[in-house]
Enzyme design. Structure first.
Site, PDB file in Angstrom:
ATOM      1  N   GLU A  36       0.834  -1.214   0.000  1.00 29.24           N
ATOM      2  CA  GLU A  36       0.000   0.000   0.000  1.00 29.24           C
ATOM      3  C   GLU A  36       0.870   1.266   0.000  1.00 29.24           C
ATOM      4  OE1 GLU A  36      -2.786   1.170  -0.587  1.00 29.24           O
ATOM      5  OE2 GLU A  36      -4.023   1.649   1.151  1.00 29.24           O
ATOM      6  N   THR A  42      -3.746   8.858  -4.706  1.00 32.80           N
ATOM      7  CA  THR A  42      -3.751   9.081  -3.253  1.00 32.80           C
ATOM      8  C   THR A  42      -2.543   9.918  -2.837  1.00 32.80           C
ATOM      9  OG1 THR A  42      -4.926   7.030  -2.864  1.00 32.80           O
ATOM     10  CG2 THR A  42      -3.718   7.913  -1.009  1.00 32.80           C
TER      11      THR A  42
END
Ligand code: HSE
Length: 307
Positions: free
Chosen positions: A128, A180
């Site tokens: 991630e 993100t």
């Protein structure tokens, strides 16, 4: 066992007031992944979709997470992973977490479940990190555990499963991409104490409301004065979608993860469908393409498919 297939669900992170700590899993969309052991210490990635994600393991979220497992076990084995992503990267629906969690859960199954769930979360977080350049587990945790989760701490990792009542989720995904890492760069480095008090009061109230099934308190707690005011500028027609959804009796909602998806929670399926209609009416008047999803909260999380 030499081969394993998994379904890794999308998730909604932040849940308005819980930036970087709250999240829940969705029933749809989800990614499909198939893993098999190979006799070479490497990660071989085969993409079976049109997203053109990198196949070099060090540039691929699933590749990084699987390499972390290989480094830990030290054996002369590797993984071949076939990935069919239905969760679009940059959607705000936990696409990278689904890749990372699906990969590590399938790998663990092939390795006779040698790692705990918390250890798997650590491996997934390494993947991630590649996508967000930050250490936050608010998508990884619900994808892995299912349901609603609170990440109390990331150093060390401490994941709390939250009880929740029947809730329906409506999501609109405008077809624009928000990275993100970029959406994190625009956030304030510091927040006024007043805003912080507002945020932690809402998070506490939301957790209590979910556990008690107090829909009124859920609605009142879905407020954010810190992140939403900044990030909503990245999402066309955000305020219109939110206002139309509330008018259609949604309990509340906001930006899903770092956007551009917007989610709303509803008490009944009928309301969630009406909210979808209201969201569609806003976006049908624009030139922006969009997808919508109506789903229950997925209490199971990532799922290993029986052969
Ligand atoms: N909490 C993260 C963020 C989630 O909002 O940046 C990213 O999906």
């Amino acid at each position: 066992m030499k081969e394993v297939s998994v379904l890794a669900p999308a998730s909604v992170a932040n849940v308005v007031c819980g930036f970087d700590c709250l999240g829940f899993a969705l029933a749809a969309p989800f990614d499909e992944m198939n893993l098999r052991l190979i006799n070479e210490k490497t990660v071989r990635i085969i993409n079976q979709d049109d997203h053109n994600l990198p196949t070099e393991p060090e540039k691929n979220v699933a590749g990084v997470a699987l390499s972390a497992i290989l480094d830990e076990i030290g054996d002369e084995i590797g993984f071949e992973v076939k990935i069919t992503k239905h969760i679009k990267p940059g959607s705000g629906l936990g696409s990278s977490s689904a890749s990372a969690v699906g990969a590590v859960v399938a790998a663990n199954k092939l390795l006779s479940e040698r790692f705990s769930r918390m250890e798997l979360a650590e491996f997934a977080l390494k993947g991630e990190f590649l996508a967000s350049q930050g250490r936050h587990a608010d998508n990884v945790a619900p994808c892995l555990y299912g349901g609603f989760t609170l990440v109390r701490s990331v150093f060390p990792l401490d994941i709390v499963e939250i009880e929740f009542p029947k809730l329906f989720v409506t999501v609109i995904h405008p077809q624009i991409e928000i990275k993100t890492s970029e959406a994190r760069k625009i956030l304030p480095a510091q927040v006024p104490l007043k805003s912080a008090i507002h945020a932690w009061a809402n998070v506490g109230a939301l957790i209590a409301a979910l556990s008690k099934g107090d829909y009124g308190l859920i609605a009142r707690s879905l407020e954010d004065l810190i992140v939403e005011p900044v990030r909503k500028s990245l999402i066309p027609h955000f305020d219109e979608v939110k206002n139309a959804s509330l008018k259609a009796n949604a309990l509340g909602g906001g930006i899903s993860g770092s956007g551009p998806s917007i989610f709303m929670l509803s008490e009944t399926l009928e309301t969630a469908d009406a909210v979808k209609q209201a969201m569609c009416e806003v976006y049908e008047n624009t030139k922006i393409e969009f997808n919508t999803y109506v789903s229950e909260i997925n209490s199971e999380g990532v799922k290993i498919l029986d052969k």
